[in-house]
Design an enzyme around this catalytic site. Structure first.
Site, PDB file in Angstrom:
ATOM      1  CG  ASP A 224      48.561  91.876  33.860  1.00 44.29           C
ATOM      2  OD1 ASP A 224      49.510  91.794  33.060  1.00 44.29           O
ATOM      3  OD2 ASP A 224      48.435  91.135  34.845  1.00 44.29           O
TER       4      ASP A 224
ATOM      5  CD  GLU B 210      50.709  86.446  28.173  1.00 45.50           C
ATOM      6  OE1 GLU B 210      50.511  85.251  28.475  1.00 45.50           O
ATOM      7  OE2 GLU B 210      51.463  87.199  28.823  1.00 45.50           O
TER       8      GLU B 210
END
Length: 591
Positions: free
Chosen positions: A117, A279
């Protein structure tokens, strides 16, 4: 590329053999009549890999120029035909095709081991990146680079042991800090992240914000916003107003300048290209458009990055006609699960994207967890960004700043030792001389409250770690516990390789039980040398330089090794004490 099927196996093997022998006529004949150039062998070697080994330049040129085979495509061991051409006459030819030399390229992933991420920001000529840390302390690593390729950890967003104990101390593994974002505004760095709580918490998803006037910190006491959603990011508009985005899709809410107050409720501006698990929203303003980037498809092999744009912040947003702009289209690619990215502009006006990826052993076992890749963004004539020309992840690419080669720090090093959830500094400390001190807390590694271990994340599929362990001279207590090395994923799956007063053992813990154990008599005299060699799924255990056991198919200490809770971190290794003794370690080597 595709692995050959039972119907195409005979032809494929014949083509591979001919190419390896430099047999131009046979290879061309097979391509003309029966062989599919997308077929590769079990190890991911393409026909071009074999042709380079066959050293027939005419055949290599035919495959590259007529069949458009890529000399920078990697097999499962991350080896490309270009690599195989090194030191041969073919190297100069392939250099001309690729446009860079072997010494002027970088390799993906640029950050290996657990670095999921990624989020990035540039300030001047310096780049700063953050990655998820889950329940690991210190929390949310901050890395620095001058060239986008070589990174060094310079700090952490959360370093307060008492704060971490309060918010992370009882969390299940895989919870904690998800998908942080780093941004810069008016001389201050801001880091936000989802604090994912246990499912029985009043708010299972909350958003954390902290800031500092120095990129490495120290950062202030985090502020927690009880807003459901994950993957927050902060965007500052031209008028100075600031916003936070969270999923699902891209939902936006206005925040105060310092991020400590929410000024509006979240409002959906774009749900994504595919409609599946949208997302990781990020906003970028360029040439009068707001560009909204999303990660979609879930974090498995369907992962992707998509984008939409609008002239107005709140939309409506127009889907990019080239979506997804990053996705691994190749099922046999060594780099998979590409998504969750953020763009950054360089001082000379180029654009790059950092994004997460996964690599797998035998196509199944993601031992190192999710890692960080880098690829260049190009903009189409109609104003849309494409990552690596929409070809999927690169395996090797020209370094963005060749003039800085040799002037930057090499690949990130792991000088910091981590503990799950928090750290009891009365029991665990690291000395400036590199010695690790641990006093056992009487808890085994299966307890969430266990703090008597120190870990680092596995750097790659193959490495060697060695630790010397001893009882300090001033320690007079009898050695009554076990202690040694651990291969650690979380409290649900780990391996201990340790000693007691009269035994040496290795034991594997999976889901509430020790499932296999080997042991033998050993007279512990107060000092011992542990070593573990890792080769894919195989682990070799050495005591005082003597091989004691070899275990194959060690699959429990990776994300796929157990279905339970949230398992998407990465394998680690380190040292532990189970009991009340004080012991010391010195790490001797690691490759």
């Amino acid at each position: 590329m595709n692995l050959y099927t039972s119907k195409t196996e005979a032809v494929a093997k014949k083509a591979f053999e001919a190419a390896g022998n430099g047999d131009y006529e046979t290879v061309v004949h097979l391509i003309d009549h029966s062989f599919n150039t997308e077929d590769c062998d079990e190890k991911g070697n393409s026909l071009l890999h074999y042709a380079v080994l066959g050293k027939n330049q005419k055949l290599v040129k035919y495959l590259v120029e007529r069949c458009k085979m890529d000399p920078a495509w990697a097999n499962q061991s991350m080896c490309t035909p270009y690599d195989l051409a090194a030191g041969t006459p073919l190297e100069d030819y392939i250099k001309g095709v690729c446009g860079f030399s072997l010494g002027e390229c970088y390799r993906n992933p640029v950050l290996r081991g657990m670095h999921p991420d990624p989020s990035i920001v540039r300030v001047g000529e310096d780049y700063y990146m953050v990655n998820s840390s889950f329940v690991i302390f210190p929390c949310i690593p901050i890395s620095h680079s001058k060239d986008l390729v070589h990174w060094k950890t310079i700090g952490y967003a959360v370093t307060d042991e008492k704060w971490a104990k309060k918010y992370l101390g009882n969390l299940e593994s895989g919870r904690g800090f998800w998908a942080p974002d780093i941004s810069y505004h008016n001389g201050r760095f801001y880091i936000c992240a989802t604090l994912r709580n246990n499912d029985d918490a009043p708010f299972i998803q909350t958003q954390m914000v902290t800031s500092s006037d120095e990129p490495a910190g120290p950062y202030g006491t985090p502020v927690i916003h009880n807003v459901l959603g994950i993957d927050p990011s902060i965007f500052t508009d031209d008028d100075g107003k600031r916003y936070m985005l969270v999923n699902r899709g891209a939902r936006i809410m206005e925040i105060s300048e310092d991020g400590t107050k929410l000024l509006s409720l979240p409002e959906l501006i774009w749900y994504g290209h595919s409609g599946h698990a949208p997302e990781g929203p990020h906003l970028l303003k360029k040439d009068g458009y707001y560009y909204c980037f999303l990660a979609e498809g879930g974090t498995g092999k369907g992962h992707m990055i998509s984008v939409a744009r609008s002239r107005k912040l709140y939309g409506p947003y127009e889907n990019c006609p080239y979506n997804p702009i990053m996705h691994q289209w190749d099922e046999m690619g060594a780099i998979q699960c590409c998504g969750h990215g953020k763009p950054v502009e360089t001082p000379d006006g180029r654009w790059f994207m950092v994004y997460l990826c996964s690599r797998f052993i035998d196509g199944t076992w993601g031992m190192t967890g999710r890692e960080t890749c880098l690829d260049e963004i190009t903009w189409t004539l109609d104003g849309w960004p494409l990552v690596n020309g929409r070809k999927g992840p690169s395996y090797m690419a020209p370094v963005p700043f060749p003039e800085k080669s040799g002037k930057v720090i090499s690949r990130i090093g792991q000088s910091v030792w981590f503990t799950p959830r928090t750290r009891d500094i009365t029991r665990v400390r690291t000395g400036e001389d590199g010695i690790l001190w641990i006093r056992g807390d009487g808890l085994d590694l299966c307890s969430r409250q266990c703090q008597s271990l120190l870990i680092q994340f596995q750097p790659d599929f193959g490495f060697y770690a060695e630790f010397e362990m001893w009882i300090p001279g001033e320690e007079t207590n009898e050695f009554t516990s076990d202690a040694g090395m651990t291969l650690y994923y979380d409290e649900n799956t780990y391996i201990k390789f340790g000693v007691t007063k009269n035994l040496v053992f290795v034991t594997e813990y999976v889901n509430n039980a020790y499932v296999r154990t080997k042991s033998m008599k050993f007279d512990f005299q107060g000092r011992v040398l542990f070593g573990v060699e890792t080769d894919g799924l195989n682990r070799t255990f050495l005591l005082n330089n003597e091989i004691l056991w070899r275990w194959t198919d060690v699959t429990s200490i990776c994300s796929e090794g157990l279905t339970k809770g949230k398992r998407f971190t990465g394998a680690a290794y380190g040292v532990y004490v189970n009991g009340s003794n004080l012991l010391c370690w010195r790490q001797h080597s690691k490759i």
